[in-house]
Design a protein around this motif. Structure first.
Motif, PDB file in Angstrom:
ATOM      1  N   HIS A  20       0.846  -1.202   0.000  1.00 11.52           N
ATOM      2  CA  HIS A  20       0.000   0.000   0.000  1.00 11.52           C
ATOM      3  C   HIS A  20       0.876   1.245   0.000  1.00 11.52           C
ATOM      4  O   HIS A  20       2.035   1.199   0.415  1.00 11.52           O
ATOM      5  CB  HIS A  20      -0.862  -0.007   1.277  1.00 11.52           C
ATOM      6  CG  HIS A  20      -1.862   1.098   1.357  1.00 11.52           C
ATOM      7  ND1 HIS A  20      -1.628   2.277   2.023  1.00 11.52           N
ATOM      8  CD2 HIS A  20      -3.104   1.206   0.841  1.00 11.52           C
ATOM      9  CE1 HIS A  20      -2.688   3.063   1.925  1.00 11.52           C
ATOM     10  NE2 HIS A  20      -3.601   2.433   1.201  1.00 11.52           N
ATOM     11  N   ILE A  22       3.261   4.419  -0.268  1.00  9.33           N
ATOM     12  CA  ILE A  22       4.567   4.730  -0.845  1.00  9.33           C
ATOM     13  C   ILE A  22       5.295   3.459  -1.273  1.00  9.33           C
ATOM     14  O   ILE A  22       5.926   3.419  -2.335  1.00  9.33           O
ATOM     15  CB  ILE A  22       5.401   5.534   0.186  1.00  9.33           C
ATOM     16  CG1 ILE A  22       4.823   6.955   0.319  1.00  9.33           C
ATOM     17  CG2 ILE A  22       6.868   5.585  -0.216  1.00  9.33           C
ATOM     18  CD1 ILE A  22       5.481   7.802   1.402  1.00  9.33           C
ATOM     19  N   ASP A  41       4.407  -7.418   2.499  1.00  9.33           N
ATOM     20  CA  ASP A  41       3.643  -6.585   3.428  1.00  9.33           C
ATOM     21  C   ASP A  41       3.140  -7.464   4.565  1.00  9.33           C
ATOM     22  O   ASP A  41       2.914  -8.662   4.372  1.00  9.33           O
ATOM     23  CB  ASP A  41       2.445  -5.933   2.699  1.00  9.33           C
ATOM     24  CG  ASP A  41       1.988  -4.646   3.373  1.00  9.33           C
ATOM     25  OD1 ASP A  41       2.250  -3.557   2.816  1.00  9.33           O
ATOM     26  OD2 ASP A  41       1.378  -4.719   4.465  1.00  9.33           O
ATOM     27  N   ASN A  89      10.793   0.291   3.710  1.00 10.20           N
ATOM     28  CA  ASN A  89       9.702   1.269   3.631  1.00 10.20           C
ATOM     29  C   ASN A  89       8.673   1.091   4.745  1.00 10.20           C
ATOM     30  O   ASN A  89       8.037   2.062   5.154  1.00 10.20           O
ATOM     31  CB  ASN A  89       9.028   1.146   2.258  1.00 10.20           C
ATOM     32  CG  ASN A  89       7.677   1.819   2.238  1.00 10.20           C
ATOM     33  OD1 ASN A  89       7.567   3.038   2.139  1.00 10.20           O
ATOM     34  ND2 ASN A  89       6.596   1.027   2.367  1.00 10.20           N
ATOM     35  N   TYR A  93       2.507   5.394  11.425  1.00 11.78           N
ATOM     36  CA  TYR A  93       2.441   6.729  12.016  1.00 11.78           C
ATOM     37  C   TYR A  93       1.025   7.105  12.430  1.00 11.78           C
ATOM     38  O   TYR A  93       0.827   7.825  13.392  1.00 11.78           O
ATOM     39  CB  TYR A  93       2.990   7.789  11.045  1.00 11.78           C
ATOM     40  CG  TYR A  93       2.451   7.729   9.629  1.00 11.78           C
ATOM     41  CD1 TYR A  93       1.315   8.429   9.255  1.00 11.78           C
ATOM     42  CD2 TYR A  93       3.095   6.952   8.663  1.00 11.78           C
ATOM     43  CE1 TYR A  93       0.827   8.370   7.963  1.00 11.78           C
ATOM     44  CE2 TYR A  93       2.615   6.886   7.370  1.00 11.78           C
ATOM     45  CZ  TYR A  93       1.480   7.600   7.017  1.00 11.78           C
ATOM     46  OH  TYR A  93       0.993   7.528   5.735  1.00 11.78           O
ATOM     47  N   TYR A 156       7.152   9.499  16.522  1.00  8.11           N
ATOM     48  CA  TYR A 156       7.484   9.371  15.099  1.00  8.11           C
ATOM     49  C   TYR A 156       8.740  10.162  14.754  1.00  8.11           C
ATOM     50  O   TYR A 156       9.638   9.655  14.077  1.00  8.11           O
ATOM     51  CB  TYR A 156       6.304   9.853  14.255  1.00  8.11           C
ATOM     52  CG  TYR A 156       6.505   9.673  12.769  1.00  8.11           C
ATOM     53  CD1 TYR A 156       6.378   8.413  12.188  1.00  8.11           C
ATOM     54  CD2 TYR A 156       6.804  10.746  11.938  1.00  8.11           C
ATOM     55  CE1 TYR A 156       6.566   8.240  10.818  1.00  8.11           C
ATOM     56  CE2 TYR A 156       6.988  10.584  10.583  1.00  8.11           C
ATOM     57  CZ  TYR A 156       6.856   9.326  10.018  1.00  8.11           C
ATOM     58  OH  TYR A 156       7.042   9.159   8.669  1.00  8.11           O
TER      59      TYR A 156
HETATM   60  N1  LIG Z   1       2.775   9.306   3.544  1.00  6.04           N
HETATM   61  C1  LIG Z   1       3.556  10.271   3.993  1.00  6.04           C
HETATM   62  O1  LIG Z   1       3.189  11.464   3.965  1.00  6.04           O
HETATM   63  C2  LIG Z   1       4.932   9.937   4.515  1.00  6.04           C
HETATM   64  C3  LIG Z   1       5.829  11.000   4.745  1.00  6.04           C
HETATM   65  C4  LIG Z   1       7.113  10.708   5.192  1.00  6.04           C
HETATM   66  C5  LIG Z   1       7.500   9.397   5.406  1.00  6.04           C
HETATM   67  N2  LIG Z   1       6.610   8.385   5.185  1.00  6.04           N
HETATM   68  C6  LIG Z   1       7.103   7.010   5.431  1.00  6.04           C
HETATM   69  O2  LIG Z   1       6.868   6.242   4.273  1.00  6.04           O
HETATM   70  C7  LIG Z   1       6.667   4.869   4.646  1.00  6.04           C
HETATM   71  C8  LIG Z   1       5.371   4.371   4.034  1.00  6.04           C
HETATM   72  O3  LIG Z   1       4.303   5.159   4.537  1.00  6.04           O
HETATM   73  P1  LIG Z   1       2.884   5.245   3.816  1.00  6.04           P
HETATM   74  O4  LIG Z   1       2.429   6.640   3.978  1.00  6.04           O
HETATM   75  O5  LIG Z   1       2.960   4.647   2.465  1.00  6.04           O
HETATM   76  O6  LIG Z   1       2.035   4.324   4.805  1.00  6.04           O
HETATM   77  P2  LIG Z   1       0.870   3.252   4.463  1.00  6.04           P
HETATM   78  O7  LIG Z   1       0.211   3.007   5.778  1.00  6.04           O
HETATM   79  O8  LIG Z   1       0.055   3.707   3.324  1.00  6.04           O
HETATM   80  O9  LIG Z   1       1.679   1.966   4.020  1.00  6.04           O
HETATM   81  C9  LIG Z   1       2.543   1.312   4.906  1.00  6.04           C
HETATM   82  C10 LIG Z   1       2.527  -0.173   4.590  1.00  6.04           C
HETATM   83  O10 LIG Z   1       3.399  -0.828   5.540  1.00  6.04           O
HETATM   84  C11 LIG Z   1       2.745  -1.998   5.988  1.00  6.04           C
HETATM   85  N3  LIG Z   1       3.243  -2.364   7.309  1.00  6.04           N
HETATM   86  C12 LIG Z   1       2.884  -1.819   8.508  1.00  6.04           C
HETATM   87  N4  LIG Z   1       3.507  -2.474   9.504  1.00  6.04           N
HETATM   88  C13 LIG Z   1       4.266  -3.431   8.926  1.00  6.04           C
HETATM   89  C14 LIG Z   1       5.133  -4.438   9.438  1.00  6.04           C
HETATM   90  N5  LIG Z   1       5.302  -4.612  10.755  1.00  6.04           N
HETATM   91  N6  LIG Z   1       5.764  -5.260   8.559  1.00  6.04           N
HETATM   92  C15 LIG Z   1       5.565  -5.115   7.234  1.00  6.04           C
HETATM   93  N7  LIG Z   1       4.746  -4.210   6.690  1.00  6.04           N
HETATM   94  C16 LIG Z   1       4.113  -3.364   7.529  1.00  6.04           C
HETATM   95  C17 LIG Z   1       1.266  -1.667   5.993  1.00  6.04           C
HETATM   96  O11 LIG Z   1       0.461  -2.834   5.956  1.00  6.04           O
HETATM   97  C18 LIG Z   1       1.137  -0.785   4.750  1.00  6.04           C
HETATM   98  O12 LIG Z   1       0.806  -1.544   3.608  1.00  6.04           O
HETATM   99  C19 LIG Z   1       6.694   4.843   6.178  1.00  6.04           C
HETATM  100  O13 LIG Z   1       7.980   4.486   6.617  1.00  6.04           O
HETATM  101  C20 LIG Z   1       6.377   6.288   6.543  1.00  6.04           C
HETATM  102  O14 LIG Z   1       6.868   6.642   7.815  1.00  6.04           O
HETATM  103  C21 LIG Z   1       5.330   8.636   4.748  1.00  6.04           C
END
Ligand SMILES: NC(=O)c1ccc[n+]([C@@H]2O[C@H](COP(=O)([O-])OP(=O)(O)OC[C@H]3O[C@@H](n4cnc5c(N)ncnc54)[C@H](O)[C@@H]3O)[C@@H](O)[C@H]2O)c1
Length: 262
Positions: A20, A22, A41, A89, A93, A156
């Motif tokens: 899902h 990023i 995932d 990745n 949060y 975070y």
């Molecule tokens: N979206 C933003 O604005 C943003 C900004 C800065 C950094 N990030 C970072 O980018 C990364 C992805 O974030 P996102 O926004 O796509 O989040 P998201 O919640 O859309 O996707 C995260 C994915 O990680 C999976 N996940 C959660 N726990 C897990 C685990 N223990 N083992 C394996 N998979 C696991 C979830 O099932 C999910 O599919 C994270 O590290 C987040 O901190 C996001």
């Protein structure tokens, strides 16, 4: 010639949390460059949907399970012949923001278990495989603009600061062994289960989640005037995984529309 530098044909890449958001954008970008990407995932349903969309294998993994991490990355190396690229990745949060007085032990421990310990387990397993395999490799850690500019809460912000310093430490240690270790730092990226990213700096309605709402309210500060998209973080990862970045290690690459420029 320039396109050859971006070609990842023959490379094996494993992206954690790529069902899902990023992570799915990263898997898509690396696949588009020809890599054999393994989608992974904790949530098997989203992992399997993204894997089918990309025509990629899907190996579910909870990064907080250290034995499963070792087992899974060893399986990838033996089944696909190598592990050339690891993108850490997986991160959480939503529901973990707020003032320190409101942070429970459970919130702190759960977030750090995924964002820091899980990333450490994956780096360790990949480093062992990449060094022993003798063909080097690339580790890309997904940090955040909060790694250097805190503002969404100690849990975070702290975890993403740790991701940055782990990256720099491993760049020093693993560089001589042929493994480049870099961080990509997304800014506000539109993954919050909404249908499409807004192309303007519109502030979405509050969701009730302290951290998500703080990020949303800060959108007006982005010079490029919009949220980022997962594929844009994916393109930065592709650059760092490719021949374009052979001599780059230990960097922190913001993909934030200029949010960090003040
Ligand atoms: N979206 C933003 O604005 C943003 C900004 C800065 C950094 N990030 C970072 O980018 C990364 C992805 O974030 P996102 O926004 O796509 O989040 P998201 O919640 O859309 O996707 C995260 C994915 O990680 C999976 N996940 C959660 N726990 C897990 C685990 N223990 N083992 C394996 N998979 C696991 C979830 O099932 C999910 O599919 C994270 O590290 C987040 O901190 C996001």
């Amino acid at each position: 010639m320039a396109l050859d530098w971006l070609d990842l044909t023959g490379k094996v890449a494993f992206v954690t949390g790529s069902g899902h958001g990023i992570g799915a954008g990263i898997a898509e970008a690396l696949s588009a460059a020809g890599a054999k990407v393994i989608v992974s995932d904790i949530n098997e349903e989203v992992g399997s949907a993204t894997a089918s969309r990309l025509g990629a294998p899907n190996i579910p993994l909870d990064v907080t399970d250290r034995e499963a991490v070792d087992r899974t990355l060893a399986r990838v190396a033996s089944e696909f012949g190598a592990l050339d690229v690891l993108v850490n990745n997986a991160g959480i949060y939503r529901g973990f923001g707020g003032p320190i007085a409101t942070i429970t032990d459970e919130m702190w421990q759960k977030l750090w278990a995924v964002n820091v310990e899980g990333l450490f387990y994956c780096c360790r397993a990949a480093a062992r495989i990449m060094v022993a395999g003798g063909r080097g490799g690339r580790i890309i850690n997904i940090a955040s603009t909060q790694s250097v500019s805190p503002g969404v809460g100690v849990t975070y912000d702290g975890s993403k600061g740790a991701v940055l310093q782990i990256t720099r430490s491993l760049a020093l240690e693993l560089g001589p062994k042929g493994v480049n270790v870099n961080a990509v730092a997304p800014g506000a990226t539109w993954v919050m289960d909404m249908p499409a990213p807004p192309l303007t700096g519109v502030v979405p309605p509050p969701t009730g989640d302290a951290l998500a709402d703080t990020v949303a309210s800060r959108i007006a500060r982005i010079p490029l005037g919009r949220w980022g998209q997962p594929i844009e973080v994916g393109k930065a990862c592709l650059f760092l995984a490719s021949g374009m970045a052979d001599f780059i290690t230990g960097v922190y690459l913001p993909v934030d529309g200029g949010w960090l420029v003040e």
